[in-house]
Design a protein around this motif. Structure first.
Motif, PDB file in Angstrom:
ATOM      1  N   GLN A 218      -3.203   5.280  -1.552  1.00 49.20           N
ATOM      2  CA  GLN A 218      -3.595   4.234  -2.489  1.00 49.20           C
ATOM      3  C   GLN A 218      -4.291   3.090  -1.770  1.00 49.20           C
ATOM      4  O   GLN A 218      -4.198   2.946  -0.547  1.00 49.20           O
ATOM      5  N   GLU A 219      -4.982   2.280  -2.534  1.00 47.30           N
ATOM      6  CA  GLU A 219      -5.585   1.077  -1.997  1.00 47.30           C
ATOM      7  C   GLU A 219      -4.518   0.025  -1.742  1.00 47.30           C
ATOM      8  O   GLU A 219      -3.484  -0.012  -2.414  1.00 47.30           O
ATOM      9  N   ARG A 220      -4.773  -0.814  -0.768  1.00 48.97           N
ATOM     10  CA  ARG A 220      -3.898  -1.947  -0.534  1.00 48.97           C
ATOM     11  C   ARG A 220      -4.163  -2.997  -1.610  1.00 48.97           C
ATOM     12  O   ARG A 220      -5.312  -3.400  -1.832  1.00 48.97           O
ATOM     13  N   THR A 221      -3.118  -3.439  -2.281  1.00 52.00           N
ATOM     14  CA  THR A 221      -3.260  -4.342  -3.404  1.00 52.00           C
ATOM     15  C   THR A 221      -2.440  -5.603  -3.198  1.00 52.00           C
ATOM     16  O   THR A 221      -1.396  -5.591  -2.544  1.00 52.00           O
TER      17      THR A 221
ATOM     18  N   GLN B  13       0.837  -1.182   0.000  1.00 53.23           N
ATOM     19  CA  GLN B  13       0.000   0.000   0.000  1.00 53.23           C
ATOM     20  C   GLN B  13       0.879   1.241   0.000  1.00 53.23           C
ATOM     21  O   GLN B  13       1.683   1.448   0.906  1.00 53.23           O
TER      22      GLN B  13
END
Length: 115
Positions: free
Chosen positions: A43-46, A39
């Motif tokens: 931002q989104e955790r991916t 992350q």
């Protein structure tokens, strides 16, 4: 029931490499699958890399061919070997373990790729 502790992050130059480690403790025999996420700020955790029940690895498109996930079940350690690091890899990297009814996360380790 399961505790996860990541380590190995740091500052590296583009093209460099790092190996992240995640030490699992507790009832590790109940873990089904393990993964690495990341992350970046805002931002989104991916999902970065994943090991399925049969320990078959899979990778996000952005890291495939550069990252390698592995697990030492005897030592209860999950690894993420990262090669040819790019500035866009900069993020906090998190270890994840999936159990029957619960998910567990580590505290994260910072990876910064910069000149």
């Amino acid at each position: 029931q399961v505790q996860l502790v990541e380590s190995g992050g740091g500052l590296v130059q583009p093209g460099g490499s790092l190996r992240l480690s995640c030490v699992a403790s507790g009832r590790t025999q109940t873990i089904y699958t393990m993964s690495w996420y990341r992350q970046a700020p805002g931002q989104e955790r991916t999902l970065v890399a994943h090991l399925d029940i049969g320990d078959k690895p899979s990778y996000a498109d952005a890291v495939r061919g550069r990252f390698h996930i592995s697990r030492d079940k005897a030592k209860n350690i999950l690894y993420l070997q990262m090669y040819n690091l790019k500035p866009e890899d900069t993020a906090v990297y998190y270890c994840h373990a999936a159990l029957t009814l619960q998910n567990y996360w580590g505290q994260g380790t910072q990876v910064t790729v910069s000149s």
